[in-house]
Write an enzyme that holds these catalytic residues in place. Structure first.
Site, short mmCIF file in Angstrom:
data_model
loop_
_atom_site.label_atom_id
_atom_site.label_comp_id
_atom_site.label_asym_id
_atom_site.label_seq_id
_atom_site.Cartn_x
_atom_site.Cartn_y
_atom_site.Cartn_z
N ILE A 23 0.85 -1.19 0.00
CA ILE A 23 0.00 0.00 0.00
C ILE A 23 0.89 1.25 0.00
O ILE A 23 1.94 1.27 0.65
CB ILE A 23 -0.91 0.04 1.25
CG1 ILE A 23 -1.78 -1.21 1.35
CG2 ILE A 23 -1.79 1.29 1.25
CD1 ILE A 23 -2.64 -1.26 2.61
N CYS A 24 0.43 2.29 -0.69
CA CYS A 24 0.98 3.63 -0.58
C CYS A 24 2.42 3.72 -1.09
O CYS A 24 2.65 3.64 -2.27
CB CYS A 24 0.86 4.07 0.88
SG CYS A 24 1.17 5.79 1.21
N HIS A 25 3.39 3.87 -0.20
CA HIS A 25 4.80 4.00 -0.56
C HIS A 25 5.52 2.65 -0.70
O HIS A 25 6.73 2.62 -0.93
CB HIS A 25 5.54 4.85 0.48
CG HIS A 25 5.23 6.31 0.40
ND1 HIS A 25 4.07 6.84 0.93
CD2 HIS A 25 5.91 7.33 -0.16
CE1 HIS A 25 4.07 8.14 0.72
NE2 HIS A 25 5.16 8.47 0.05
N TRP A 30 1.13 5.79 -3.83
CA TRP A 30 0.83 7.14 -3.36
C TRP A 30 1.20 8.16 -4.45
O TRP A 30 2.18 7.98 -5.18
CB TRP A 30 1.61 7.41 -2.08
CG TRP A 30 1.32 8.73 -1.45
CD1 TRP A 30 2.17 9.80 -1.38
CD2 TRP A 30 0.12 9.14 -0.80
NE1 TRP A 30 1.57 10.84 -0.73
CE2 TRP A 30 0.30 10.46 -0.36
CE3 TRP A 30 -1.10 8.51 -0.56
CZ2 TRP A 30 -0.69 11.17 0.31
CZ3 TRP A 30 -2.08 9.22 0.12
CH2 TRP A 30 -1.87 10.53 0.54
N SER A 80 -2.21 -1.00 -3.64
CA SER A 80 -3.23 0.03 -3.47
C SER A 80 -2.56 1.37 -3.22
O SER A 80 -1.39 1.43 -2.86
CB SER A 80 -4.16 -0.33 -2.31
OG SER A 80 -5.01 -1.40 -2.67
#
Length: 172
Positions: free
Chosen positions: A102-104, A123, A151
């Protein structure tokens, strides 16, 4: 059920760890926290979550696990400065086993040089990094490409958990 390596360091995004971890445990999966130093306690960037590191990234092997989960926040950026976590991620991606982030989280895959020709999300601040790594950035809640499942942000977590559980079941 699956044995999941959770690659994590200080300053992870609290909710991006806590909610998926809870969902994975409720589904019967076992989490092994992998970081820089076994026995260390790492904290989320909002200081709501604390995680005890079970194993060092220098001392684990892909064969011990069924899947890899990388929460976001600043943790991936800190981990990618060390060869052990980068090698572990590279080996995991190349194994074909599920890699979920997720994200980074994609920062670790960028450093491991395993994103070329893949589809991934992350992100907004790392979109150009993803593209520069040779990947196709897709702005969707969940992006799957082979063994990768990523994600963008905390708002995607419910769909991320659902897709991750399905992916692990398929791989199982």
């Amino acid at each position: 059920m699956s044995k999941i390596a959770v690659l994590i360091a200080d300053m992870f995004e609290d909710v991006e760890y806590a909610e998926p971890a809870e969902g994975f445990k409720k589904a019967g999966h076992t989490l092994i926290h992998v970081g820089l130093k076994p026995g260390a306690v790492v904290r989320g960037k909002h200081n709501r979550e604390k995680v005890l590191i079970d194993r060092s990234a220098d001392d684990v092997h892909v064969a011990e696990f069924d899947a890899l989960f990388i929460p976001g926040g600043y943790s991936p950026d800190g981990l990618r400065a060390h060869p052990g976590p980068v090698k572990f991620v590279k080996d995991f991606v190349e194994s074909g086993k599920p890699v979920m982030g997720i994200c980074h989280a994609a920062q670790l895959l960028i450093t491991a040089q395993v994103l070329g020709g893949r589809r991934v999300t992350g992100w907004v601040s790392i979109v150009q990094d993803i593209k520069n790594a040779g990947a196709d950035y897709v702005d969707q809640a969940v992006v799957e490409d082979g063994n990768l499942l990523f994600s963008r942000n905390p708002g995607d977590i419910p769909r991320f958990i659902e897709a991750s559980l399905r992916k692990m079941k398929e791989a199982g």
